[in-house]
Design a protein around this motif. Structure first.
Motif, PDB file in Angstrom:
ATOM      1  N   LEU A  83       0.799  -1.211   0.000  1.00  0.00           N
ATOM      2  CA  LEU A  83       0.000   0.000   0.000  1.00  0.00           C
ATOM      3  C   LEU A  83       0.836   1.267   0.000  1.00  0.00           C
ATOM      4  O   LEU A  83       0.298   2.355  -0.225  1.00  0.00           O
ATOM      5  CB  LEU A  83      -0.935   0.031   1.220  1.00  0.00           C
ATOM      6  N   GLY A  84       2.127   1.158   0.252  1.00  0.00           N
ATOM      7  CA  GLY A  84       2.978   2.345   0.273  1.00  0.00           C
ATOM      8  C   GLY A  84       4.049   2.225   1.343  1.00  0.00           C
ATOM      9  O   GLY A  84       3.994   1.363   2.234  1.00  0.00           O
ATOM     10  N   ARG A  85       5.047   3.083   1.237  1.00  0.00           N
ATOM     11  CA  ARG A  85       6.136   3.044   2.204  1.00  0.00           C
ATOM     12  C   ARG A  85       6.678   4.454   2.421  1.00  0.00           C
ATOM     13  O   ARG A  85       6.410   5.372   1.647  1.00  0.00           O
ATOM     14  CB  ARG A  85       7.254   2.122   1.735  1.00  0.00           C
ATOM     15  N   VAL A  86       7.445   4.571   3.517  1.00  0.00           N
ATOM     16  CA  VAL A  86       8.115   5.807   3.870  1.00  0.00           C
ATOM     17  C   VAL A  86       9.523   5.444   4.347  1.00  0.00           C
ATOM     18  O   VAL A  86       9.694   4.519   5.146  1.00  0.00           O
ATOM     19  CB  VAL A  86       7.355   6.562   4.980  1.00  0.00           C
ATOM     20  N   ARG A  87      10.528   6.176   3.871  1.00  0.00           N
ATOM     21  CA  ARG A  87      11.916   5.972   4.304  1.00  0.00           C
ATOM     22  C   ARG A  87      12.365   7.229   5.046  1.00  0.00           C
ATOM     23  O   ARG A  87      12.297   8.332   4.524  1.00  0.00           O
ATOM     24  CB  ARG A  87      12.821   5.710   3.104  1.00  0.00           C
ATOM     25  N   ILE A  88      12.808   7.027   6.297  1.00  0.00           N
ATOM     26  CA  ILE A  88      13.194   8.140   7.152  1.00  0.00           C
ATOM     27  C   ILE A  88      14.653   7.950   7.561  1.00  0.00           C
ATOM     28  O   ILE A  88      15.000   6.931   8.185  1.00  0.00           O
ATOM     29  CB  ILE A  88      12.297   8.211   8.399  1.00  0.00           C
ATOM     30  N   LYS A 109       7.003   1.864  -4.294  1.00  0.00           N
ATOM     31  CA  LYS A 109       8.169   0.995  -4.204  1.00  0.00           C
ATOM     32  C   LYS A 109       8.672   0.626  -5.590  1.00  0.00           C
ATOM     33  O   LYS A 109       9.868   0.417  -5.787  1.00  0.00           O
ATOM     34  CB  LYS A 109       7.798  -0.266  -3.417  1.00  0.00           C
ATOM     35  N   TRP A 110       7.733   0.528  -6.515  1.00  0.00           N
ATOM     36  CA  TRP A 110       8.080   0.254  -7.904  1.00  0.00           C
ATOM     37  C   TRP A 110       7.423   1.309  -8.777  1.00  0.00           C
ATOM     38  O   TRP A 110       6.582   2.085  -8.321  1.00  0.00           O
ATOM     39  CB  TRP A 110       7.609  -1.150  -8.319  1.00  0.00           C
ATOM     40  N   SER A 114       0.515   1.210  -7.320  1.00  0.00           N
ATOM     41  CA  SER A 114      -0.648   2.078  -7.134  1.00  0.00           C
ATOM     42  C   SER A 114      -0.720   2.446  -5.662  1.00  0.00           C
ATOM     43  O   SER A 114      -1.101   1.631  -4.818  1.00  0.00           O
ATOM     44  CB  SER A 114      -1.926   1.345  -7.585  1.00  0.00           C
ATOM     45  N   VAL A 115      -0.322   3.676  -5.355  1.00  0.00           N
ATOM     46  CA  VAL A 115      -0.155   4.097  -3.963  1.00  0.00           C
ATOM     47  C   VAL A 115      -0.811   5.458  -3.790  1.00  0.00           C
ATOM     48  O   VAL A 115      -0.721   6.323  -4.657  1.00  0.00           O
ATOM     49  CB  VAL A 115       1.345   4.181  -3.578  1.00  0.00           C
ATOM     50  N   LYS A 116      -1.478   5.627  -2.646  1.00  0.00           N
ATOM     51  CA  LYS A 116      -1.964   6.940  -2.231  1.00  0.00           C
ATOM     52  C   LYS A 116      -2.173   6.906  -0.723  1.00  0.00           C
ATOM     53  O   LYS A 116      -2.198   5.850  -0.106  1.00  0.00           O
ATOM     54  CB  LYS A 116      -3.263   7.303  -2.941  1.00  0.00           C
ATOM     55  N   GLY A 117      -2.305   8.077  -0.130  1.00  0.00           N
ATOM     56  CA  GLY A 117      -2.562   8.165   1.290  1.00  0.00           C
ATOM     57  C   GLY A 117      -1.382   8.690   2.071  1.00  0.00           C
ATOM     58  O   GLY A 117      -0.288   8.943   1.540  1.00  0.00           O
ATOM     59  N   GLU A 118      -1.603   8.868   3.367  1.00  0.00           N
ATOM     60  CA  GLU A 118      -0.602   9.378   4.284  1.00  0.00           C
ATOM     61  C   GLU A 118      -0.574   8.506   5.524  1.00  0.00           C
ATOM     62  O   GLU A 118      -1.549   7.812   5.841  1.00  0.00           O
ATOM     63  CB  GLU A 118      -0.925  10.825   4.696  1.00  0.00           C
ATOM     64  N   ILE A 119       0.542   8.564   6.251  1.00  0.00           N
ATOM     65  CA  ILE A 119       0.693   7.817   7.489  1.00  0.00           C
ATOM     66  C   ILE A 119       1.182   8.782   8.562  1.00  0.00           C
ATOM     67  O   ILE A 119       2.004   9.668   8.305  1.00  0.00           O
ATOM     68  CB  ILE A 119       1.666   6.630   7.320  1.00  0.00           C
ATOM     69  N   PRO A 901      16.675   6.829  -8.894  1.00  0.00           N
ATOM     70  CA  PRO A 901      17.434   6.565 -10.133  1.00  0.00           C
ATOM     71  C   PRO A 901      16.794   5.516 -11.024  1.00  0.00           C
ATOM     72  O   PRO A 901      16.816   5.653 -12.259  1.00  0.00           O
ATOM     73  CB  PRO A 901      18.807   6.116  -9.623  1.00  0.00           C
ATOM     74  N   MET A 902      16.222   4.470 -10.428  1.00  0.00           N
ATOM     75  CA  MET A 902      15.628   3.424 -11.250  1.00  0.00           C
ATOM     76  C   MET A 902      14.460   3.987 -12.068  1.00  0.00           C
ATOM     77  O   MET A 902      14.322   3.691 -13.271  1.00  0.00           O
ATOM     78  CB  MET A 902      15.145   2.283 -10.349  1.00  0.00           C
ATOM     79  N   THR A 903      13.616   4.790 -11.421  1.00  0.00           N
ATOM     80  CA  THR A 903      12.492   5.392 -12.152  1.00  0.00           C
ATOM     81  C   THR A 903      12.983   6.313 -13.261  1.00  0.00           C
ATOM     82  O   THR A 903      12.448   6.309 -14.381  1.00  0.00           O
ATOM     83  CB  THR A 903      11.595   6.163 -11.181  1.00  0.00           C
ATOM     84  N   SER A 904      13.993   7.097 -12.979  1.00  0.00           N
ATOM     85  CA  SER A 904      14.524   8.003 -13.999  1.00  0.00           C
ATOM     86  C   SER A 904      15.088   7.241 -15.184  1.00  0.00           C
ATOM     87  O   SER A 904      14.899   7.639 -16.344  1.00  0.00           O
ATOM     88  CB  SER A 904      15.597   8.904 -13.385  1.00  0.00           C
TER      89      SER A 904
END
Length: 1077
Positions: A83-88, A109-110, A114-119, A901-904
């Protein structure tokens, strides 16, 4: 040292379970340590309130980032969806006491995730180890106990935390090895609603604590009780999951019906010790969630359709020898009624005193009595009236029909009666013919013998599908009397046929002013009923003025008003003199169906009125003035009487232009639940509710159910659908005209009160599917949004031809005349207002009348008035639409800045493929939208839309803004308040003015590029254009596009933080702001 990650909550997660929801949990990975929270089932806005602890080595110089991922737990097949991730990074971690609650946007992540929302998180370092279970609480000492009670054996105290305010974070439950208590639901008889238990922290004593939370509007009452049990030595897992259960009570109390009261926290105390009452915050997270759930659409499962028993309704003889299902009334719950048709009587005995008879009939069933009208001096009266008694309210096994003689003074005389046993009454099943009435001899009061006279009566058991249902006197409306009885019946109304009347005022001849020493300033005034329009004053002063202006009116069949044309001379700004007039009936004008021209006609004007009082002066006229008009009734337009945003009909006025219907709409108006009291009756609250539905030209009104907060109508209606992109509107009202003596009009006239309204767009309904839902009735009042109850409906939309449906979607919404000869915006608003007035007046003349306040509420008459709340709602609607563009721009900016970088790299590869094969651009775009549509099919809405308080901006509205919205026009508030609101409106308008000025500035800069306003800038741009033309001519387009794309996607190390050269050049261009005063 411990790293503490408090996982508080999440918002607006992506649904992943195929049912529009997600069962989410959070997994935290730090330095090869993995921990996860509990799973919150079926919630896109989950609240965990859980602490996760990790070992943190301070001696290390480098620590990996904390990766927090949100997953959906699949059931029953084990698995999970991302559902989504956060890196701190660990460099942002603070010590305990300095932490703050923060919301972070979930990331992909990829590339195709399909991701949306906040934590919502809190992350900090704690020098303490994991908290241990607190020691058992010591019993109360005798000295500490209240003086009013003797010492009692110790009992545990269970502290149930109250919901915090919105500015604070919710209470936290830790993932420690605390001894958990058993959370059990209270029995249904004890609490109407059980919702989302709070975290409970209790000492490990020899009792099992059970609690329930009852949510009554803004109140939170936690009731704790205990039962003896031994504690578990080592619980395996602590489970605290939200529970929601609907419980029926004897009084059918609903959450929004409970009085507003502050929240109370009740702690369990020793015997003899009084309760400790603590004030809580009524606007906590869970209070808001509870209100939002109360405003949502709810699924229902009514017993729809007709089911006939194999015998009489009371166990006697019936006409059915098996169970039968019919489809006449298959969208409502079947309701049985005992019908009594009193036709006539004959050979009644006359009175001994007067020698005549004033007969009437009284039908009695238990405590219910119905009376026919009485006739004066008639021995053979005919009534032909029907009485309907609901089977649910039958309190007797005997039906009595009395014939009485009305007396002016004293008690009415008894003439005779007929008694029926309900077990012997037959059951009639439509479409069988009506039951034939029979003659019955009257018997005396005690039933010992027959008396003089006979009465013709028919008695049968039927349902609401019976033909006599709508015209019958109902036991549900037994309290109504006089003319109020007619106001309780169900009726179907048809809106009057409306036409646009186009009056083209061309010219006039021989218009002589009263003052012959001056030339007239002539204008024409036209009037149809209460509609008055004027042309402009003629441009030149002359006796033969020319206008060629169109005046548009609304007229209704049958045409009762006439077109009155007056020619007037504008002598002074406050004085107009009549020069001539004429009155024309509307029937003489041509009715056109398209835009073909209509023949014009000359009409002679009468200077001195209509010639009755001024006959002598009319004879003095040697000639008369005349006016040239082109008048027609427009049959190619649809006369708008409702807003185009939720229009229910688009057919033109002329029936010759109508197409075949594309479907059938069937609506079952079942009942209303939990209505609020609307008026006081006998010292208590009361509601007499009826429902009105409007679609197209057909209006329906259910019968009025008296003195109940849970009325059951169970009436079904059908409409022909000519366009699926239309809306049906249903409103619930409180009937205030039951006595028959209310004032029909005037300032003090009684008005039916609004309870709520529901709109359903047909295009959102799947074909041939029955939708059974309970819709919240929400009304915006001066003190805020309020739920007035729930309306239970069952809706089915049946399509007749798929090909015709596809054909409809490719055609204009309105008839073609609206596009060939469109009206201005002001004309549309004025004509709609006039059409609403005409419809309200015509329907108010029906019997029973559909009153003006009902028509205006159903047609949203005040929707055009200014409202700060609506302005905010529309602004945030625009922002929500642009949020996708903003998100896309942020994503593209991240690609250009090589955040991932992977997305770019993947974007570069896709860009090179499209440059090399440009013919793949459009197929790729359409294929992408096709796949997105297929993917979103899983998450399609399962129910029709309803009134949304968030979209309407009704929950966070300011009280002063609501007061302004309910203010009259012109304003009736004091001058200070009106001045304050005017200043606020000036502030808002100033902001809009600034934005509009900025947009104009940018447009003028673009225009000034080639206008030589700045000679140097224009010279540079012209030289650049010439060089660019030469380069682009000799360079292949693919090479140019490739170089431009790679330059725009270049790595950040090749970028500068300063603005680009084209941006600097553009901002230096001149605009016309220098010329503004």
């Amino acid at each position: 040292m411990k790293l503490v990650v408090e996982v508080v909550d999440a918002n607006d997660l992506m649904p992943k379970d195929g049912e529009g929801s997600a069962s989410s949990f959070v997994e935290v990975d730090f330095d090869s340590q993995l921990s996860r929270t509990k799973t919150v089932p079926k919630n896109l806005n989950p609240i965990w309130n859980q602490k996760l602890f990790f070992n943190f080595d301070e001696t290390k110089n480098y620590h990996p980032a904390i990766e927090i991922s949100v997953y959906n737990e699949r059931r029953p097949i084990p698995g999970r969806n991302f559902l989504g991730r956060v890196r701190i990074p660990c460099s942002n971690i603070v010590k305990k006491g300095e932490e703050a609650y923060q919301r972070l946007q979930l990331e992909r992540k990829w590339l195709f995730s399909s991701v949306k929302g906040e934590i919502g998180l809190k992350i900090y370092l704690s020098p303490e180890s994991k908290p241990k279970s607190p020691p058992p609480s010591s019993p109360l000492k005798p000295a500490e106990a209240p003086h009013s009670s003797p010492p009692q054996p110790p009992e545990p105290q269970i502290s149930i935390s109250s919901p915090p305010p919105l500015t604070n974070t919710p209470p936290i439950s830790e993932n420690t090895n605390l001894i958990s208590k058993t959370l059990a639901a209270v029995p249904k008889a004890e609490a109407p609603v059980v919702e989302t238990p709070k975290a409970v922290t209790a000492e490990p004593l020899k009792e099992t604590a059970t609690f329930a939370e009852v949510d009554n509007s803004n109140s939170f009452i936690a009731v704790a009780k205990s039962s003896g049990a031994k504690p578990a030595k080592r619980p395996k897992k602590e489970i605290v999951e939200p529970v929601e259960e609907r419980v029926g009570t004897a009084q059918h109390i609903y959450k929004h019906q409970v009085l507003q009261q502050p929240g109370i926290s009740v702690k369990k105390r020793p015997q003899g010790v009084p309760f400790n009452m603590h004030q809580t915050h009524p606007r906590g997270h869970q209070a808001q969630a509870s209100h939002q759930d109360d405003y949502n659409l709810k699924d229902t499962n009514p017993q729809l359709g007709e089911r006939w028993p194999n015998s009489g309704a009371f166990g006697g003889r019936g006409w059915m020898n098996g169970e039968r299902h019919t489809s006449t009334y298959d969208l409502v719950e079947q309701m049985f009624y005992l019908y009594v048709r009193v036709v006539k009587a004959k050979d009644l005995p006359p009175s001994v005193i007067t020698g005549s008879c004033d007969p009437y009939v009284e039908v009695k069933l238990g405590n219910y009595k119905g009376k026919t009208r009485h006739f004066e001096k008639r021995l053979n009266p005919e009534w032909n009236q029907v009485f309907a008694f609901s089977k649910e309210r039958v309190q007797s096994s005997v039906l009595e029909v009395f014939v009485k003689d009305r007396e002016m003074v004293g008690r009415d005389d008894y003439l005779g009666r007929v008694v029926f046993d309900l077990h012997e009454i037959p059951t009639r099943v439509p479409p069988d013919s009506p039951l034939a009435p029979q003659w019955y001899r009257l018997e005396d009061r005690r039933g010992h013998g027959k008396v003089r006279g006979e009465i013709m009566v028919a008695v049968w058991m039927g349902t609401q599908a019976d033909e006599a249902f709508s015209e019958a006197w109902h036991s549900d409306a037994a309290a109504a009397y006089g003319e109020g009885v007619f106001n309780t019946r169900s009726k179907v109304y048809i809106s009057p046929k409306l036409w646009y009347l186009r009056v083209n005022v061309i010219e006039a001849q021989d218009v002589l002013p009263n003052d012959r020493n001056r030339l007239p300033d002539v204008f024409v005034k036209a009037q149809v009923g209460g509609q008055v329009l004027k042309t402009n004053v003629s441009e030149t002063r002359t006796t033969n003025p020319l206008w060629n202006e169109d005046l548009i009116f609304v007229a209704a069949e049958p045409f009762e008003d006439q077109l009155i044309i007056t020619v007037e001379d504008h002598v002074h700004y406050s004085k107009d003199e009549l020069l001539g007039s004429i009155s024309l009936p509307l029937d003489i004008f041509e009715r056109r169906l398209d835009h073909r021209p209509v023949h014009s006609r000359w009409f002679n004007l009468e200077k001195y009125g209509f010639g009755i009082l001024d006959a002598d002066r009319r004879k003095e006229l040697k000639f008369s003035s005349r006016i040239h008009l082109r008048v027609c009734l427009e049959g190619g337009y649809h006369v708008l009487d409702e807003s185009t945003l939720y229009i229910s009909d688009q057919r033109p006025t002329s029936r010759q232009l109508w197409k075949q219907p594309v479907g059938i709409l069937e609506v079952g108006i079942l009942s209303a639940q939990g209505l609020l009291p609307m008026k006081m009756k006998d010292g208590r609250g009361s509601t007499d509710a009826y429902c009105v539905a409007k679609y197209g030209q057909k209006w329906v009104r259910t019968r009025t159910i008296l003195d109940t907060f849970n009325p059951k109508w169970n009436e079904q209606y059908t409409w022909e659908v000519y366009d699926p992109c239309t809306v049906i509107t249903l409103g619930v009202f409180d009937n205030c005209h039951l006595g028959g003596g209310e004032k029909p009009n005037g300032g003090n006239a009684v008005r039916d009160s609004r309870i709520g309204k529901v709109r359903i767009r047909l295009s959102t309904l799947e074909a041939h599917k029955i939708y059974s839902h309970s819709y919240p009735l929400l009304v915006l009042q001066p003190n805020g949004v309020k739920k007035m109850g729930e309306l239970q409906l069952s809706v089915r939309f049946t399509t007749l031809s798929l090909a015709h449906m596809v054909y409809i979607y490719g055609h204009p919404l309105l008839p073609k005349m609206h596009y060939l000869h469109p009206f201005t915006v002001n004309q549309v608003d004025n004509l709609r207002h006039q059409a609403m007035n005409i419809v309200g007046v015509r329907l108010g003349r029906a019997e029973p009348p559909l009153r003006k306040e009902v028509v205006e509420y159903m047609l949203d008459r005040d929707s055009h008035m200014w409202s700060m709340r609506r302005s905010k709602a529309n602004f945030f609607r625009i922002m929500s639409l642009l949020s996708g563009i903003f998100s896309m721009s942020r994503w593209f900016s991240d690609v250009c800045n090589w955040k991932n970088p992977m997305t770019s790299v993947l974007v570069h590869i896709l860009f090179l493929i499209l440059i090399w094969y440009p013919e793949l651009i459009l197929p790729t775009l359409f294929l992408y939208m096709f796949l997105i549509g297929l993917w979103n099919y899983r998450f399609r809405p399962r129910h029709p839309p309803h009134m949304d308080t968030k979209v309407s901006w009704a929950e966070a509205v300011n009280p002063d803004e609501l007061d302004e919205e309910f203010d009259t026009f012109p304003s009736s508030r004091p001058n200070d308040i009106a001045r304050l609101r005017y200043d606020r409106l000036r502030t808002v308008a100033g902001r809009i003015q600034t934005v509009v000025g900025d947009i104009a500035t940018q447009g003028e800069r673009i225009h000034s590029v080639l206008s030589w306003r700045d000679p140097r800038a224009t010279s540079l741009f012209v030289l650049f254009c010439f060089c660019a033309a030469v380069v682009l001519y000799v360079t292949p387009f693919r090479a140019v596009a490739l170089l431009a794309g790679l330059y725009y996607l270049r790595h950040p190390r090749f970028r500068s933080k300063l603005p680009s050269v084209p941006s600097n050049f553009f901002r230096r261009l001149p605009a016309r702001t220098d010329s503004l005063l």
